[in-house]
Scaffold this motif. Structure first.
Motif, PDB file in Angstrom:
ATOM      1  N   GLN A 189      -2.013 -11.301 -12.558  1.00 14.35           N
ATOM      2  CA  GLN A 189      -1.679 -12.583 -13.179  1.00 14.35           C
ATOM      3  C   GLN A 189      -1.995 -13.751 -12.264  1.00 14.35           C
ATOM      4  O   GLN A 189      -2.276 -14.853 -12.732  1.00 14.35           O
ATOM      5  N   ARG A 190      -1.916 -13.522 -10.950  1.00 12.98           N
ATOM      6  CA  ARG A 190      -2.344 -14.532  -9.979  1.00 12.98           C
ATOM      7  C   ARG A 190      -3.246 -13.862  -8.965  1.00 12.98           C
ATOM      8  O   ARG A 190      -2.982 -12.757  -8.510  1.00 12.98           O
ATOM      9  N   GLN A 226     -11.534 -14.538 -16.089  1.00  8.13           N
ATOM     10  CA  GLN A 226     -10.300 -13.884 -16.526  1.00  8.13           C
ATOM     11  C   GLN A 226      -9.041 -14.455 -15.863  1.00  8.13           C
ATOM     12  O   GLN A 226      -8.067 -14.779 -16.524  1.00  8.13           O
ATOM     13  N   THR A 227      -9.074 -14.557 -14.536  1.00  7.13           N
ATOM     14  CA  THR A 227      -7.915 -15.026 -13.766  1.00  7.13           C
ATOM     15  C   THR A 227      -8.394 -16.047 -12.759  1.00  7.13           C
ATOM     16  O   THR A 227      -9.225 -15.715 -11.910  1.00  7.13           O
TER      17      THR A 227
END
Length: 235
Positions: A189-190, A226-227
């Motif tokens: 997520q990060r 994506q991230t």
């Protein structure tokens, strides 16, 4: 998707800020979910960060810690990333964390892939936060330019891949590695890139300002959609 860049006047400020990023991310994940997963890289640059995190006031028994990559050496070897975490992070309060290592008893990382993939498939995902580093050759994790296994790792939809790097000043004597694949890393997520020194900033800029290429694997992380990559740097 552009990378998010933050520069600092000195390395102490850099480490303090990244420490805050990790603690905040893990706290938020633990408030929302039953567990959190933190993926970490080796090297001397993040060692002070790990020492700070070891005493963070978190519910560590719900935190999973795993490596982004590992040299295929025994855990007692000074080059082992697992050893680095044991000596800097997995003590004090963080000793309660659930650790997943890469090194297993197979003679080569290629033979050890299946066992490593089974371990990583059991990690709670999406991962809360991932810390990447970068070498002066533009490698990240153990995705080394020109390495045996690099193409397979870049194309893989498995978590882990064996690598045999081409010997250089960057690799030293430890050519056989296990690495998380981009497919797996990007389930984070990060995504944080921690780098220091003018030389590495120049390498990063080159990768940022040119098209992504396997000859400079960090560029694949910079340019993916994506991230967002969060870049933290100090001289």
């Amino acid at each position: 998707m552009s990378a998010i860049e933050r520069k600092f006047n000195n390395r102490a400020e850099l480490i303090d800020c990244v420490h805050g990023v990790f603690v905040e991310s893990l706290q938020q994940a633990l408030e929302l979910h039953s567990s959190a997963t933190m993926l970490l890289s080796g090297g001397s640059t993040p060692a002070p960060l790990y020492r700070q995190l070891s005493s963070a006031d978190l519910d560590w028994n719900r935190v999973h810690v795993a490596l982004v990559d590992e040299r295929w050496v025994e855990i007692s070897n000074a080059a082992s990333n697992e050893r680095l975490l044991n000596q800097n992070l997995l003590l004090e309060k963080a000793a309660a964390a659930k650790f997943t290592g890469m090194k297993n008893n197979h003679p080569t990382p290629f033979e050890g892939e299946a066992e490593c993939n089974a371990r990583y498939a059991a990690l709670p995902s999406p991962y809360t936060i991932c810390l990447l580093g970068m070498g002066p050759d533009g490698h990240t994790a153990s995705l080394f330019p020109g390495a045996e296994g690099l193409g397979s790792a870049l194309d893989s939809s498995q978590h882990c891949a064996g690598i045999r790097a081409v010997r250089s000043e960057v690799t030293g004597d430890y050519l056989e590695r296990m690495t998380m694949t981009p497919w797996s890393i990007l389930q984070s997520q990060r995504l944080v890139l921690l780098i220091t020194g003018e030389d590495k900033w120049a390498v990063y800029q080159q990768a940022r300002d040119n098209s992504p290429t396997a000859d400079r694997p960090i560029s694949l992380m910079i340019h993916q959609q994506q991230t967002p990559l969060e870049v933290y740097w100090a001289a």
